[in-house]
Every structure is written in C-alpha cells, then in structure tokens.
Design a protein around this motif. Sequence first.
Motif, short mmCIF file in Angstrom:
data_model
loop_
_atom_site.label_atom_id
_atom_site.label_comp_id
_atom_site.label_asym_id
_atom_site.label_seq_id
_atom_site.Cartn_x
_atom_site.Cartn_y
_atom_site.Cartn_z
N TRP A 7 0.83 -1.20 0.00
CA TRP A 7 0.00 0.00 0.00
C TRP A 7 0.87 1.26 0.00
CZ3 TRP A 7 -4.72 0.66 -1.46
CH2 TRP A 7 -5.63 -0.39 -1.37
N GLY A 8 1.91 1.25 0.79
CA GLY A 8 2.81 2.41 0.81
C GLY A 8 3.55 2.59 -0.50
N ALA A 9 4.03 1.49 -1.07
CA ALA A 9 4.76 1.55 -2.33
C ALA A 9 3.85 1.98 -3.47
CB ALA A 9 5.39 0.20 -2.64
N GLY A 10 2.57 1.67 -3.36
CA GLY A 10 1.62 2.05 -4.39
C GLY A 10 1.44 3.55 -4.52
N LEU A 11 1.82 4.29 -3.51
CA LEU A 11 1.73 5.74 -3.59
C LEU A 11 2.78 6.33 -4.52
CD1 LEU A 11 0.98 6.81 0.07
CD2 LEU A 11 -0.44 7.21 -1.93
N TRP A 12 3.93 5.68 -4.64
CA TRP A 12 5.02 6.25 -5.43
C TRP A 12 4.63 6.50 -6.88
CZ3 TRP A 12 8.76 9.31 -5.71
CH2 TRP A 12 9.64 9.29 -6.79
N PRO A 13 4.07 5.52 -7.60
CA PRO A 13 3.69 5.80 -8.99
C PRO A 13 2.64 6.91 -9.10
CG PRO A 13 3.55 3.44 -8.55
CD PRO A 13 3.83 4.13 -7.25
N ALA A 14 1.72 6.96 -8.15
CA ALA A 14 0.69 8.00 -8.19
C ALA A 14 1.31 9.38 -7.99
CB ALA A 14 -0.37 7.73 -7.12
N VAL A 15 2.25 9.49 -7.07
CA VAL A 15 2.94 10.77 -6.84
C VAL A 15 3.76 11.14 -8.07
CG1 VAL A 15 4.72 11.91 -5.46
CG2 VAL A 15 2.97 10.54 -4.34
N HIS A 16 4.45 10.18 -8.65
CA HIS A 16 5.26 10.42 -9.85
C HIS A 16 4.38 10.93 -11.00
CE1 HIS A 16 8.39 9.93 -12.83
NE2 HIS A 16 7.52 9.25 -13.56
N ASN A 17 3.24 10.28 -11.21
CA ASN A 17 2.34 10.69 -12.29
C ASN A 17 1.77 12.08 -12.04
OD1 ASN A 17 2.79 8.27 -13.59
ND2 ASN A 17 0.94 7.31 -12.79
N ALA A 18 1.41 12.38 -10.81
CA ALA A 18 0.88 13.70 -10.48
C ALA A 18 1.95 14.77 -10.70
CB ALA A 18 0.39 13.73 -9.03
N ARG A 19 3.17 14.46 -10.36
CA ARG A 19 4.28 15.40 -10.59
C ARG A 19 4.45 15.66 -12.07
NH1 ARG A 19 9.42 14.48 -12.04
NH2 ARG A 19 10.96 16.04 -11.53
N TRP A 20 4.41 14.62 -12.88
CA TRP A 20 4.56 14.75 -14.33
C TRP A 20 3.47 15.67 -14.89
CZ3 TRP A 20 7.97 13.32 -18.04
CH2 TRP A 20 7.55 13.43 -19.35
N GLU A 21 2.24 15.43 -14.46
CA GLU A 21 1.13 16.25 -14.93
C GLU A 21 1.34 17.72 -14.57
OE1 GLU A 21 -2.24 12.76 -14.52
OE2 GLU A 21 -2.15 14.35 -13.02
N ALA A 22 1.77 17.96 -13.35
CA ALA A 22 1.98 19.34 -12.90
C ALA A 22 3.11 20.01 -13.69
CB ALA A 22 2.29 19.37 -11.41
N LEU A 23 4.19 19.30 -13.92
CA LEU A 23 5.33 19.88 -14.63
C LEU A 23 5.06 20.13 -16.10
CD1 LEU A 23 8.30 17.88 -13.09
CD2 LEU A 23 7.77 20.29 -12.74
N HIS A 24 4.21 19.31 -16.70
CA HIS A 24 3.99 19.40 -18.14
C HIS A 24 2.65 20.02 -18.50
CE1 HIS A 24 7.65 17.22 -19.10
NE2 HIS A 24 7.39 16.50 -18.01
N GLY A 25 1.93 20.52 -17.52
CA GLY A 25 0.68 21.21 -17.78
C GLY A 25 -0.45 20.31 -18.26
N ASP A 26 -0.34 19.02 -17.97
CA ASP A 26 -1.40 18.08 -18.35
C ASP A 26 -2.60 18.23 -17.40
OD1 ASP A 26 0.35 17.15 -20.25
OD2 ASP A 26 0.88 15.33 -19.15
N ARG A 27 -3.72 17.68 -17.81
CA ARG A 27 -4.88 17.67 -16.93
C ARG A 27 -4.53 16.89 -15.66
NH1 ARG A 27 -9.58 14.99 -19.44
NH2 ARG A 27 -10.56 15.65 -17.51
#
Length: 53
Positions: A7-27
Amino acid sequence: MEREIAWGAGLWPAVHNARWEALHGDRPLSGAALRAQAAERLRRANARPRVSP
C-alpha cells in the motif's frame, strides 16, 4: 506486513504521475486521484508521520 508495504509503495507511482502532470501542464487526473486516495492508502500502509527531534 507485506500488504502494508504494498500500500505504501503504491503511492510512489501515483505521486510520480501527479508530478509529471503538474510539470507538463497536463490535466490533473493523477493528482485528483492521489488527493482522493492518499489518506486511505496511508492508513492501509499503517504509515505514521515522523517527528523530527
């Protein structure tokens, strides 16, 4: 304990994807999902905040 780690490790991909969206202006699809799920995922991971000395 393995489920808690998962459960803890499952947060990492979600945080990574959210960061990508924020940096690249994605929805903010991942960011919205992360905000909605973070508390429950941390609870299932039995995560506790660290207290700095």
